[in-house]
Write an enzyme that holds these catalytic residues in place. Structure first.
Site, PDB file in Angstrom:
ATOM      1  CD  GLU A 183       1.110  -1.596  -2.938  1.00  0.00           C
ATOM      2  OE1 GLU A 183       2.310  -1.670  -2.664  1.00  0.00           O
ATOM      3  OE2 GLU A 183       0.215  -1.434  -2.078  1.00  0.00           O
ATOM      4  CD  GLU A 198       2.906   4.532  -0.127  1.00  0.00           C
ATOM      5  OE1 GLU A 198       3.779   4.732   0.761  1.00  0.00           O
ATOM      6  OE2 GLU A 198       2.588   3.392  -0.532  1.00  0.00           O
TER       7      GLU A 198
END
Length: 467
Positions: free
Chosen positions: A286, A281
């Protein structure tokens, strides 16, 4: 003892009976008065007399007339009689270059600026040394809608494995394009559905998940189970655009509001090496919606952005902390204005950046196998032997050597530890069986913080693939 003579008076300094009428200051010559012009010889003679007078003073006997000669006498010297100081004379004899010494520091500053410019240029060139990239997506949302050939609006209620409190939906008030911007705007779930016993959400054929609880949720007042208390959005390019090595740039303004979890990230099209996180991933950016005062890590509030690679042989051995980093917004927050969140990915490295390739967040060179990087034990906690899922390729970039697609979403809350218990007045506990209900009951605290800038706004999405 004293001796008095009419023409001049001689007395001992040690005698206590001094004359009653000593020479007054008015009778003395002014010591500061400039004398008449004199030659150098008179100056030398005056000095000699002064030395003789000082000797008499030390002996204890002196005449009054001689005392007058002991005062300091200045001499005015003509300018032409005074020789130039050596320092001044030497300065007159210096060359033009010696006189222009200010040129040396200025030249040093100029050279420093030139070197800095060269280093910046070489840095930019080296950052793009991964080869030529060809554009495959340039989305500016000018069409006023999301193209179904490229974008998929996900619809699920299961929390995506993080225990998130939001239902992802395609509702037009949650995911929409307006004014050339893609908006993902979370909002409250219908109160009747949340609080009515037996109320259900069944997504049916519109569900984009694969498990039963990805598509079905219900409220049970007795045990405190409720449907997702928030509606939010998640879109991806899995259907239309994916890359294996390339670049991604997303220009967006992150949402601000307590317990919001916006993300720009990538997942593999196929789980070539097994289920998450074995196939990898890539988290480009974020952050959290909470303001700068939220300092629970990793990362912080809206003033910090993080990037990470997730990888490991099984879910409980996610080794992302070895490939994780963060960047501060520098006296601001990422919800204050638009920023460009970028990724460059080759078979030799992955790095992420904000606004410029020089403002790097994460850099991971592929210099060793990820299995060796992880230092995994021979078996897991259950005693099951661990096998290297990446051993067959022989590539140092595995598992980041497959096609990945882009995801944009705003999650809300969750029970996976991203929001730590007891930090920032968190209104729920991760281990609580009624965590969703606890969050819902505190909506008067957190929902008002979403009202002003609670939506992710995306101005453009650009993707390139290595040619």
């Amino acid at each position: 003892m004293s001796h008095y003579i009419s023409s001049s008076t001689t007395y001992s300094i040690a005698d206590s009976h001094a004359p009653s009428t000593p020479v007054t200051p008015l009778e003395r010559p002014n010591p500061f008065e400039s004398p008449s012009r004199s030659s150098a010889n008179s100056w030398i003679e005056g000095t000699r007399q002064h030395e003789q007078g000082s000797a008499k003073l030390k002996s204890g006997v002196v005449e009054v007339a001689e005392v007058r000669n002991l005062y300091f006498r200045s001499r005015r010297i003509k300018k032409e009689d005074l020789e130039s100081p050596k320092a001044l004379q030497s300065s007159r004899n210096r060359s033009v270059f010696q006189k222009q010494t200010w040129l040396i520091p200025c030249l040093g500053i100029f050279v420093g600026i030139c070197i800095t410019g060269v280093l910046i240029y070489l840095g930019l060139q080296s950052q793009h040394a991964g080869g030529k990239f060809c554009p495959i997506l340039d989305e500016d949302f000018s069409s006023g809608r999301l193209s179904p050939n490229i974008w998929t609006i996900e619809q699920q209620v299961g929390g995506y494995g993080n225990g998130a409190f939001d239902q992802t939906t395609d509702d037009a008030d949650v995911v929409f394009v307006d004014g050339g911007l893609l908006h993902i705007k979370p909002g409250l779930q219908d109160q009747k559905v949340v609080e009515t016993d037996g109320a259900t959400i069944d997504l049916g054929s519109s569900c984009t998940g694969t498990a039963f609880f990805d598509c079905f949720a219900h409220t049970n007042v007795t045990n405190g189970t409720i449907v997702p208390p928030v509606r939010s959005g998640r879109v991806n390019t899995k259907k239309g655009v994916s890359i294996k090595y390339g670049r991604v740039e997303v220009t967006a303004k992150m949402p601000k509001g307590d317990w919001l979890w916006p993300a720009i990230w990538m997942l593999p099209v196929d789980d070539a090496y097994g289920s998450w996180p074995a196939s990898g991933e890539i988290d480009i950016a974020e952050t959290r919606g909470n303001n700068y005062s939220y300092n629970a890590g990793p990362g912080g509030g809206n003033d910090m952005v993080t990037s990470a690679l997730h990888w490991g042989p099984e879910s409980k051995m996610d080794s992302y902390l070895q490939t994780w980093n963060q960047l501060s917004a520098l006296h601001s927050e990422f919800g204050d204005k638009f920023h460009t969140f970028g990724l460059e990915w080759t078979d030799r490295y992955i790095y992420t950046y904000v606004d410029s390739v020089l403002l790097q967040v994460l850099y991971v060179p592929f210099t060793q196998r990820f299995w060796d990087r992880g230092h995994y034990p021979a078996s897991n906690a259950n005693g099951t032997s661990l096998l290297d899922p990446w051993s067959t390729t022989g590539r140092l970039s595995t598992p980041f050597d497959q096609r990945f697609y882009l995801i944009l979403n705003v999650a809300v809350g969750g029970t996976n530890g991203y929001f730590k218990d007891s930090a920032g007045s968190k209104p729920w506990a991760d281990a609580s069986p009624i965590a969703r209900k606890e969050f819902w009951q505190a909506r008067d605290q957190w929902f008002p913080t979403w009202q002003k800038n609670g939506d992710m706004q995306v101005k453009s999405v650009k993707m390139w693939e290595k040619c």
